[in-house]
Design a protein around this motif. Structure first.
Motif, short mmCIF file in Angstrom:
data_model
loop_
_atom_site.label_atom_id
_atom_site.label_comp_id
_atom_site.label_asym_id
_atom_site.label_seq_id
_atom_site.Cartn_x
_atom_site.Cartn_y
_atom_site.Cartn_z
N ALA A 105 -58.36 -25.13 -61.83
CA ALA A 105 -59.73 -25.74 -61.57
C ALA A 105 -59.85 -25.77 -63.43
O ALA A 105 -61.30 -26.13 -62.76
N ALA A 106 -59.54 -25.01 -63.97
CA ALA A 106 -60.93 -24.32 -65.27
C ALA A 106 -60.01 -25.92 -66.12
O ALA A 106 -61.44 -26.53 -66.69
N LEU A 107 -58.68 -26.09 -66.09
CA LEU A 107 -58.51 -28.11 -66.64
C LEU A 107 -59.88 -28.84 -66.25
O LEU A 107 -59.54 -29.42 -67.31
N ASN A 108 -59.50 -28.37 -64.61
CA ASN A 108 -60.33 -30.03 -63.69
C ASN A 108 -61.87 -29.85 -64.97
O ASN A 108 -61.65 -30.96 -64.95
N ALA A 109 -62.62 -28.65 -64.64
CA ALA A 109 -63.42 -28.63 -65.34
C ALA A 109 -63.61 -29.44 -67.07
O ALA A 109 -64.77 -30.04 -67.30
N LEU A 155 -50.78 -27.61 -56.46
CA LEU A 155 -51.90 -28.56 -55.32
C LEU A 155 -49.86 -28.11 -54.60
O LEU A 155 -49.21 -27.57 -53.28
N ALA A 156 -48.73 -28.39 -54.80
CA ALA A 156 -47.36 -28.22 -54.85
C ALA A 156 -47.22 -27.00 -53.98
O ALA A 156 -46.08 -26.70 -52.77
N ALA A 157 -47.71 -25.65 -54.62
CA ALA A 157 -47.94 -23.90 -54.26
C ALA A 157 -48.45 -24.21 -52.99
O ALA A 157 -47.90 -23.14 -52.30
N CYS A 208 -50.15 -29.66 -63.46
CA CYS A 208 -51.14 -28.32 -63.54
C CYS A 208 -51.36 -28.62 -62.41
O CYS A 208 -50.95 -27.99 -61.14
N SER A 209 -52.13 -29.38 -62.06
CA SER A 209 -52.74 -29.76 -60.22
C SER A 209 -51.78 -29.90 -59.58
O SER A 209 -52.07 -29.41 -58.59
N GLY A 227 -62.59 -27.71 -55.79
CA GLY A 227 -61.87 -27.64 -54.34
C GLY A 227 -60.47 -26.95 -55.02
O GLY A 227 -59.73 -25.68 -54.27
N PHE A 228 -59.85 -26.87 -56.19
CA PHE A 228 -58.94 -25.57 -56.72
C PHE A 228 -59.30 -24.45 -57.40
O PHE A 228 -58.96 -23.52 -56.13
#
Length: 401
Positions: A255-259, A235-237, A230-231, A289-290
């Motif tokens: 952002a939510a998933l990485n948190a 980043l590609a988008a 997903c990240s 960052g996201f």
């Protein structure tokens, strides 16, 4: 019993010769830190006194290029040339080949700084040689060692290399190189997602296990794979459409998933050891960052501020954390942070936050403070860890039978 017919060789380097050229992390960590300080000082001088930098490239693009492809590529090289021998059990690149690779990197820095004298085409050609050389060495070692799972690391390196080549091509043809900069930054962030997801919970688990803790970080599983996927999509988008609605939505999800991913690694449990805690803190800038990408897409934050949350917050703080830990570990020092090291961490964390705050508050002094804090952080690394990189040598270990 191993059936590998290859001769058993020492893991490390020869005991003679200068320590600086015995392992890739030594010259590249030291050179990267020195260039981090020098390039930022030149950028501040350009802002304050109009110092011409980069010739026709212009000071802003020169600054962006040298942070992403000058400083960061050196630290990346130091990490890869040190980690890959550990992954594959092979000898590290050392001696004359290492000197040659460092010379290619240094030539790129000199060429880009003197682009106004030698011309942009020649400067671009000299600079563009380093990352392909690094990628070729890393690919050769991983393939020779049959570490197929580590090939995904090369994808991030390839994105960075493509970003540099695309940057130069865009500039030389009169185009806008910003998308190529974002592509390279995305490559670095993906490497943090992959490698950070490997070393942070591993180091944390080892530290907690030594202290008899009952709860451990959640091991890598499908959730982590989903977060990385997903990240990477977000980043590609962001690379192709930084202000698009799809980018905003994907960035919020990432952002939510990485948190959530970070919370699974039990960072607060290692707060007694800053050398380990800093890795968790550096990864904390990934969801920030996201979130900054989403805020910039919504018009709440300048795009350059979102970029700096990723470059300073995610990339540079992670690199400083790895540089300090690897330097101490590979030179036989105790894996614990001194007050100088903790001060360096705090300087870089503050630099990462000060840059977007300067835009949010309109306080230009914060922008200058961010640059000064950056210089202080890497300056402290040079003062404390430079002598270790130059002189301290640990005896090579034999590869296990």
């Amino acid at each position: 019993m191993s059936h590998d017919k290859r001769p058993r060789i020492p893991r490390g380097s020869r005991g003679d010769g200068a320590a600086l050229w015995s392992y890739g992390f030594r010259p590249f960590f030291l050179g990267g830190a020195i260039w981090a300080v020098a390039a930022m000082a030149l950028w501040i001088a350009a802002l304050a006194h109009g110092l011409p930098l980069g010739g026709d490239l212009g000071a802003p693009l020169w600054h962006a290029h040298e942070m992403v492809f000058g400083f960061a590529s050196a630290v990346l090289a130091g990490f890869l040339l040190t980690a890959i021998p550990n992954w594959t059990g092979s000898l590290p690149v050392s001696g004359q080949p290492l000197i040659g690779l460092v010379a290619i990197w240094a030539a790129g820095r000199a060429a880009m700084a003197g682009a106004g004298i030698i011309g942009l085409p020649l400067a671009a050609g000299i600079d563009a040689a380093f990352l392909p050389a690094l990628l070729a060495i890393a690919s050769r070692e991983i393939v020779a060692g049959r570490k197929w799972n580590d090939l995904k690391v090369l994808a991030g390196c390839a994105a960075i290399m493509a970003g540099n080549l695309g940057f130069h091509a865009a500039v030389l043809t009169g185009g806008n190189p910003q998308a190529w900069l974002r592509a390279a930054v995305s490559g670095y962030v993906v490497l943090v997602l992959i490698i950070g997801g490997r070393i942070i919970p591993s180091f944390t688990r080892n530290w907690l296990s030594q202290r008899g803790a009952a709860r451990m970080p959640v091991p890598f599983n499908r959730f982590d794979m989903g977060v990385i996927a997903c990240s990477a999509g977000a980043l590609a988008a962001w690379t192709v459409a930084p202000e698009g609605r799809v980018t905003l939505a994907l960035a919020l999800v990432a952002a939510a998933l990485n948190a959530a991913r970070l919370a699974r690694w039990r960072g607060l449990a290692v707060r007694a050891e800053p050398l380990l805690l800093v890795l968790h803190g550096a990864y904390g800038f990934v969801p920030l960052g996201f979130a900054a990408i989403a805020a910039a897409g919504a018009g709440w934050l300048l795009p350059v501020s979102a970029l700096h949350v990723l470059t300073v917050g995610v990339i540079a703080t992670t690199m400083l954390a790895v540089m300090t830990r690897a330097t101490r570990g590979h030179t036989g020092q105790a894996l614990t942070a001194s007050r100088w090291t903790m001060a360096a961490y705090l300087c870089l964390f503050a630099a990462a936050l000060a840059r977007p705050l300067a835009d949010l508050t309109g306080t230009m002094g914060l922008m200058e403070a961010s640059g000064a804090l950056w210089i202080a952080g890497f300056g402290l690394f040079i003062i404390e860890h430079g002598p270790m990189l130059l002189r301290v040598r640990r005896q090579p270990r034999r590869a296990p039978a």
